[in-house]
Design an enzyme around this catalytic site. Structure first.
Site, PDB file in Angstrom:
ATOM      1  N   LYS A 208       0.831  -1.214   0.000  1.00 18.46           N
ATOM      2  CA  LYS A 208       0.000   0.000   0.000  1.00 18.46           C
ATOM      3  C   LYS A 208       0.862   1.260   0.000  1.00 18.46           C
ATOM      4  O   LYS A 208       0.666   2.184  -0.799  1.00 18.46           O
ATOM      5  CB  LYS A 208      -0.926  -0.022   1.217  1.00 18.46           C
ATOM      6  CG  LYS A 208      -1.736   1.233   1.435  1.00 18.46           C
ATOM      7  CD  LYS A 208      -2.669   1.497   0.272  1.00 18.46           C
ATOM      8  CE  LYS A 208      -3.239   2.892   0.295  1.00 18.46           C
ATOM      9  NZ  LYS A 208      -4.525   3.023   0.864  1.00 18.46           N
ATOM     10  N   CYS A 264      -4.255  11.126   1.940  1.00 16.49           N
ATOM     11  CA  CYS A 264      -3.421   9.934   1.734  1.00 16.49           C
ATOM     12  C   CYS A 264      -2.004  10.244   1.264  1.00 16.49           C
ATOM     13  O   CYS A 264      -1.057  10.067   2.023  1.00 16.49           O
ATOM     14  CB  CYS A 264      -4.111   9.000   0.751  1.00 16.49           C
ATOM     15  SG  CYS A 264      -5.741   8.510   1.327  1.00 16.49           S
TER      16      CYS A 264
HETATM   17  C1  UGA Z   1      -5.147   7.693  -3.468  1.00 19.42           C
HETATM   18  C2  UGA Z   1      -4.819   6.458  -4.332  1.00 19.42           C
HETATM   19  O1  UGA Z   1      -5.025   6.774  -5.713  1.00 19.42           O
HETATM   20  C3  UGA Z   1      -5.710   5.283  -3.933  1.00 19.42           C
HETATM   21  O2  UGA Z   1      -5.357   4.131  -4.686  1.00 19.42           O
HETATM   22  C4  UGA Z   1      -5.514   4.998  -2.433  1.00 19.42           C
HETATM   23  O3  UGA Z   1      -6.355   3.955  -1.991  1.00 19.42           O
HETATM   24  C5  UGA Z   1      -5.859   6.261  -1.652  1.00 19.42           C
HETATM   25  O4  UGA Z   1      -5.004   7.348  -2.079  1.00 19.42           O
HETATM   26  C6  UGA Z   1      -5.636   5.968  -0.195  1.00 19.42           C
HETATM   27  O5  UGA Z   1      -4.491   5.791   0.199  1.00 19.42           O
HETATM   28  O6  UGA Z   1      -6.615   5.814   0.535  1.00 19.42           O
HETATM   29  P1  UGA Z   1      -7.078   9.556  -3.508  1.00 19.42           P
HETATM   30  O7  UGA Z   1      -6.239  10.254  -2.470  1.00 19.42           O
HETATM   31  O8  UGA Z   1      -8.535   9.377  -3.280  1.00 19.42           O
HETATM   32  O9  UGA Z   1      -6.491   8.077  -3.749  1.00 19.42           O
HETATM   33  O10 UGA Z   1      -6.950  10.380  -4.855  1.00 19.42           O
HETATM   34  P2  UGA Z   1      -6.106  10.319  -6.211  1.00 19.42           P
HETATM   35  O11 UGA Z   1      -7.045  10.200  -7.340  1.00 19.42           O
HETATM   36  O12 UGA Z   1      -5.004   9.344  -6.134  1.00 19.42           O
HETATM   37  O13 UGA Z   1      -5.497  11.805  -6.253  1.00 19.42           O
HETATM   38  C7  UGA Z   1      -4.613  12.264  -5.252  1.00 19.42           C
HETATM   39  C8  UGA Z   1      -4.142  13.662  -5.568  1.00 19.42           C
HETATM   40  O14 UGA Z   1      -3.266  13.665  -6.692  1.00 19.42           O
HETATM   41  C9  UGA Z   1      -5.246  14.661  -5.927  1.00 19.42           C
HETATM   42  O15 UGA Z   1      -4.982  15.896  -5.273  1.00 19.42           O
HETATM   43  C10 UGA Z   1      -5.134  14.815  -7.425  1.00 19.42           C
HETATM   44  O16 UGA Z   1      -5.580  16.074  -7.883  1.00 19.42           O
HETATM   45  C11 UGA Z   1      -3.641  14.669  -7.618  1.00 19.42           C
HETATM   46  N1  UGA Z   1      -3.246  14.231  -8.981  1.00 19.42           N
HETATM   47  C12 UGA Z   1      -3.617  13.005  -9.435  1.00 19.42           C
HETATM   48  C13 UGA Z   1      -2.441  15.058  -9.769  1.00 19.42           C
HETATM   49  O17 UGA Z   1      -2.062  16.176  -9.358  1.00 19.42           O
HETATM   50  N2  UGA Z   1      -2.047  14.626 -11.002  1.00 19.42           N
HETATM   51  C14 UGA Z   1      -2.404  13.410 -11.478  1.00 19.42           C
HETATM   52  O18 UGA Z   1      -1.997  13.075 -12.624  1.00 19.42           O
HETATM   53  C15 UGA Z   1      -3.217  12.591 -10.689  1.00 19.42           C
END
Ligand code: UGA
Length: 444
Positions: A208, A264
């Protein structure tokens, strides 16, 4: 065969897991000590926004499959499995994860569980936590507790779907009997042909942390390229498209912008750094410090841009579009949008902020920011606009119409979702992070 399960801790992870288990047909007891949350769940209301989950919660409660308690009771003795879903936030005084809730929930559970039942850990924990938890619980229960570590990979905004149909299931530790019980509980996932990867407790914990660190690294990698692009005349949106076509690299998580936030990634990479140091191998994760630093610099970049544009942003009116850390969520934890807004405020700007779901929370938690419910009102007051969270409704803003409301038409696209040509043709000065196509070369 439907089972009886408890789900301990009803945050984003636990609430979603409880609803998912009820959808699988099990009898679920959600355990949450926070009275106001408990009341909300009993009234079939989610205490946070997550698409589709409230409806599913309502169905699960109506069917009688999902009930809630503030603590364990005799019913817990009949349960086949107990899922630990409590939070592991960053400690107040260090990078380390605060694992207090994990051990506290384990010690309480040890008083109520039967020797035949299994304990399934789903929270994100520093490597080594599960083994200590198993030892402590076994000592206090007086029998060998069958603990399986089963990390959750759900994304906010897509939580229920990710729980019902995960792309993989990781199972660490556990006896053969325990694993068989968990697979029965996850029967629909097994039936869907989802890969189940079995390993020891430590590896499961690490899977994880490693997955989140890798994804955070990808984002900071493209944002580091943005720093180069901004002074050399390159365009990281095109760059990401081109490198992403290499299957070994892949196109996901290469979106340039103001970076990652939420409950996260930021805390998980810091907890990982801290744990590696405790284990005497801090050097191994030096790169994660850089990942964190690149990410935080992107937030500052927006502030620097606006300062440069106006000479000073003191007294300027800045309209920030979006408050949550990502669209389709009202989660404000370590949100880049809030970080930018509060930095601007600290420098004397008047900050107006809009969010389709999190407005009310923003006004409670950040009273120094003025929440605006109506986009036109925000535009009409602003000297500059910052798109900080890529909600769909912001992508649909008409630059012609919104431009007529503004004296100065300056926009910073912090998520690279606006059509640069279209906005420019409508008379806007547009800054897009990491894109020379929008910015003067070296002129940011
Ligand atoms: C993340 C992981 O993707 C999940 O697999 C994991 O279960 C979760 O953390 C956790 O540990 O519980 P999450 O935090 O819901 O999920 O959101 P993400 O979609 O991963 O995005 C995280 C951040 O990265 C957001 O602020 C998003 O805007 C940013 N991001 C994402 C970017 O700046 N660029 C990208 O290309 C993708």
């Amino acid at each position: 065969m439907p089972k009886i399960v408890t789900v301990i801790g009803l945050g984003y992870l636990g609430a979603t897991h409880a609803v998912a288990m009820a959808e699988f047909g099990h009898t679920v007891i959600g355990i949450e000590p926070d009275e106001s949350k408990l009341r909300a769940f009993r009234e079939k209301k989610l205490p946070f926004y997550e698409p589709g989950l409230e409806l599913a919660l309502s169905k699960a409660v109506d069917s009688g499959k999902l009930t809630f308690q503030s603590a364990h009771s005799e019913t817990s003795r009949n349960a086949h499995a107990h899922f630990i879903c409590v939070g592991t936030p960053q400690s107040e005084s260090s990078y380390a994860a605060n694992t207090t809730y994990i051990y506290a929930s384990g010690s309480e559970l040890a008083k109520w569980m039967s020797p035949e039942s299994i304990v399934v850990g789903k929270s994100t924990v520093p490597v080594g936590t599960a083994l200590r938890l198993k030892t402590e619980m076994s000592e206090s229960a007086g029998f060998d507790v069958d603990l399986i570590w089963n990390p959750e990979f759900l994304r906010e905004g897509n939580a229920l779907e990710d729980s019902l149909r995960p792309d993989r299931v990781v199972l660490g530790g556990g006896t053969a009997k325990g694993i068989a019980t968990l697979k029965e509980i996850y029967a629909p996932i097994v039936k869907a042909g989802t890969p189940f990867v079995e390993m020891d407790l430590q590896t499961a914990e690490l899977v994880k942390t490693a997955a989140n660190s890798f994804l955070a690294t990808k984002i900071s990698f493209i944002n580091a390229m943005a720093e180069i692009a901004e002074v050399s005349g390159a365009d990281t949106v095109k760059l990401a498209e081109a490198i992403g076509l290499d299957e070994r690299i892949g196109k996901h998580f290469l979106k340039t912008g103001i970076g990652f936030g939420g409950g996260c990634f930021p805390k998980d990479i810091r907890a990982f750094i801290s744990r590696a140091e405790e284990l005497g191998v801090g050097d191994a994760l030096d790169f994660l410090r850089a990942v964190d630093a690149v990410n935080l610099r992107r937030r500052q970049r927006v502030v620097d841009l606006l300062n440069k544009e106006f000479g000073t942003i003191a007294e300027k009116k800045i309209f920030v579009l979006g408050a949550s850390f990502k669209p389709n969520s009202d989660d404000l934890r370590d949100s880049p949008a809030i970080a930018v807004a509060t930095k601007l405020r600290e420098l004397g700007a008047n900050v107006f902020i809009h969010d389709p779901k999190a407005g009310e929370q923003v006004s409670i938690l950040f009273p120094e920011l003025t929440v605006v419910d109506n986009l036109a009102e925000g535009f009409s007051m602003a000297n500059a606009v910052v798109l900080a969270t890529e909600w769909d409704e912001y992508k649909q803003i008409d630059p012609e119409v919104s431009g007529t409301l503004m004296a100065q038409k300056v926009v910073v696209d912090g998520r690279n979702v606006l059509d640069v040509e279209r906005w420019r043709n409508a008379g806007w000065k547009i800054y897009a992070l990491g894109r020379s196509v929008a910015n003067e070369v070296g002129g940011l």
